[in-house]
Design a protein around this motif. Structure first.
Motif, PDB file in Angstrom:
ATOM      1  N   VAL A   1       0.838  -1.202   0.000  1.00 45.39           N
ATOM      2  CA  VAL A   1       0.000   0.000   0.000  1.00 45.39           C
ATOM      3  C   VAL A   1       0.875   1.255   0.000  1.00 45.39           C
ATOM      4  O   VAL A   1       0.600   2.204  -0.740  1.00 45.39           O
ATOM      5  N   VAL A   2       1.929   1.249   0.789  1.00 42.62           N
ATOM      6  CA  VAL A   2       2.835   2.403   0.815  1.00 42.62           C
ATOM      7  C   VAL A   2       3.497   2.596  -0.548  1.00 42.62           C
ATOM      8  O   VAL A   2       3.584   3.723  -1.061  1.00 42.62           O
ATOM      9  N   VAL A   3       3.920   1.508  -1.175  1.00 48.40           N
ATOM     10  CA  VAL A   3       4.542   1.597  -2.500  1.00 48.40           C
ATOM     11  C   VAL A   3       3.544   2.154  -3.519  1.00 48.40           C
ATOM     12  O   VAL A   3       3.877   3.026  -4.330  1.00 48.40           O
ATOM     13  N   ALA A   4       2.300   1.675  -3.480  1.00 47.62           N
ATOM     14  CA  ALA A   4       1.288   2.152  -4.422  1.00 47.62           C
ATOM     15  C   ALA A   4       0.979   3.630  -4.204  1.00 47.62           C
ATOM     16  O   ALA A   4       0.802   4.384  -5.174  1.00 47.62           O
ATOM     17  N   LEU A   5       0.925   4.065  -2.960  1.00 47.19           N
ATOM     18  CA  LEU A   5       0.668   5.481  -2.700  1.00 47.19           C
ATOM     19  C   LEU A   5       1.813   6.363  -3.184  1.00 47.19           C
ATOM     20  O   LEU A   5       1.590   7.457  -3.704  1.00 47.19           O
ATOM     21  N   ILE A   6       3.031   5.882  -3.039  1.00 44.92           N
ATOM     22  CA  ILE A   6       4.179   6.637  -3.566  1.00 44.92           C
ATOM     23  C   ILE A   6       4.101   6.698  -5.082  1.00 44.92           C
ATOM     24  O   ILE A   6       4.367   7.748  -5.687  1.00 44.92           O
ATOM     25  N   MET A   7       3.716   5.587  -5.706  1.00 49.52           N
ATOM     26  CA  MET A   7       3.577   5.571  -7.168  1.00 49.52           C
ATOM     27  C   MET A   7       2.509   6.569  -7.620  1.00 49.52           C
ATOM     28  O   MET A   7       2.693   7.277  -8.619  1.00 49.52           O
ATOM     29  N   MET A   8       1.400   6.628  -6.894  1.00 47.79           N
ATOM     30  CA  MET A   8       0.337   7.570  -7.260  1.00 47.79           C
ATOM     31  C   MET A   8       0.760   9.013  -7.033  1.00 47.79           C
ATOM     32  O   MET A   8       0.351   9.904  -7.775  1.00 47.79           O
ATOM     33  N   GLY A   9       1.570   9.250  -6.025  1.00 44.46           N
ATOM     34  CA  GLY A   9       2.052  10.600  -5.765  1.00 44.46           C
ATOM     35  C   GLY A   9       2.962  11.127  -6.852  1.00 44.46           C
ATOM     36  O   GLY A   9       3.036  12.337  -7.079  1.00 44.46           O
ATOM     37  N   LYS A  10       3.641  10.244  -7.561  1.00 46.98           N
ATOM     38  CA  LYS A  10       4.549  10.656  -8.628  1.00 46.98           C
ATOM     39  C   LYS A  10       3.838  10.870  -9.959  1.00 46.98           C
ATOM     40  O   LYS A  10       4.465  11.322 -10.915  1.00 46.98           O
ATOM     41  N   LEU A  11       2.555  10.575 -10.035  1.00 44.98           N
ATOM     42  CA  LEU A  11       1.832  10.716 -11.299  1.00 44.98           C
ATOM     43  C   LEU A  11       1.697  12.162 -11.736  1.00 44.98           C
ATOM     44  O   LEU A  11       1.647  12.460 -12.929  1.00 44.98           O
ATOM     45  N   ILE A  12       1.630  13.086 -10.809  1.00 44.30           N
ATOM     46  CA  ILE A  12       1.420  14.493 -11.132  1.00 44.30           C
ATOM     47  C   ILE A  12       2.597  15.047 -11.924  1.00 44.30           C
ATOM     48  O   ILE A  12       2.421  15.877 -12.812  1.00 44.30           O
ATOM     49  N   ASN A  13       3.782  14.564 -11.639  1.00 40.86           N
ATOM     50  CA  ASN A  13       4.986  15.091 -12.284  1.00 40.86           C
ATOM     51  C   ASN A  13       5.205  14.552 -13.693  1.00 40.86           C
ATOM     52  O   ASN A  13       5.991  15.119 -14.439  1.00 40.86           O
ATOM     53  N   GLU A  14       4.539  13.481 -14.065  1.00 43.71           N
ATOM     54  CA  GLU A  14       4.776  12.862 -15.362  1.00 43.71           C
ATOM     55  C   GLU A  14       3.451  12.649 -16.102  1.00 43.71           C
ATOM     56  O   GLU A  14       2.915  11.543 -16.126  1.00 43.71           O
ATOM     57  N   PRO A  15       2.914  13.678 -16.752  1.00 46.47           N
ATOM     58  CA  PRO A  15       1.599  13.540 -17.383  1.00 46.47           C
ATOM     59  C   PRO A  15       1.586  12.613 -18.603  1.00 46.47           C
ATOM     60  O   PRO A  15       0.550  12.035 -18.926  1.00 46.47           O
ATOM     61  N   LYS A  16       2.715  12.428 -19.279  1.00 50.09           N
ATOM     62  CA  LYS A  16       2.732  11.597 -20.481  1.00 50.09           C
ATOM     63  C   LYS A  16       2.567  10.113 -20.154  1.00 50.09           C
ATOM     64  O   LYS A  16       1.978   9.369 -20.933  1.00 50.09           O
ATOM     65  N   THR A  17       3.081   9.673 -19.025  1.00 48.21           N
ATOM     66  CA  THR A  17       3.007   8.253 -18.669  1.00 48.21           C
ATOM     67  C   THR A  17       2.065   8.003 -17.492  1.00 48.21           C
ATOM     68  O   THR A  17       2.118   6.953 -16.870  1.00 48.21           O
ATOM     69  N   ALA A  18       1.180   8.975 -17.224  1.00 45.16           N
ATOM     70  CA  ALA A  18       0.310   8.874 -16.047  1.00 45.16           C
ATOM     71  C   ALA A  18      -0.649   7.699 -16.138  1.00 45.16           C
ATOM     72  O   ALA A  18      -0.906   7.026 -15.138  1.00 45.16           O
TER      73      ALA A  18
END
Length: 91
Positions: free
Chosen positions: A41-58
């Motif tokens: 769950v912690v790993v998935a939340l970190i992955m979701m937090g990084k989505l804002i910075n990379e719109p092309k691969t979101a």
């Protein structure tokens, strides 16, 4: 002079990991159903937090994060059943 009080009794951990997991209340099945899903769950939340910075691969990374959350939920709900034969195996 102040007296220090001990909050925990001494533990004998001479048997290694089995003693350690007994002191924190985790067995083999408990490790699968509690600790591993919590880490996922912690790993998935970190992955979701990084989505804002990379719109092309979101979309791709967001799907991977949701898949990780799904695996964590399945392990939390059914991990003891799924791995019951592994932890109770007789050799």
């Amino acid at each position: 002079m102040r007296k220090f009080t001990s909050l925990a009794k001494p533990q004998d951990l001479s048997k290694g990991f089995s003693d350690f997991f007994d002191t924190i209340g985790l067995t083999g099945g408990g490790l699968v159903t509690k600790a591993i899903p919590a880490v996922l769950v912690v790993v998935a939340l970190i992955m979701m937090g990084k989505l804002i910075n990379e719109p092309k691969t979101a979309l791709r990374k967001g799907t991977a994060a949701l898949g990780t959350l799904f695996v964590a939920v399945i392990l939390a709900l059914y991990g003891d059943t799924l791995f019951g034969t592994v932890t109770n195996a007789k050799g």
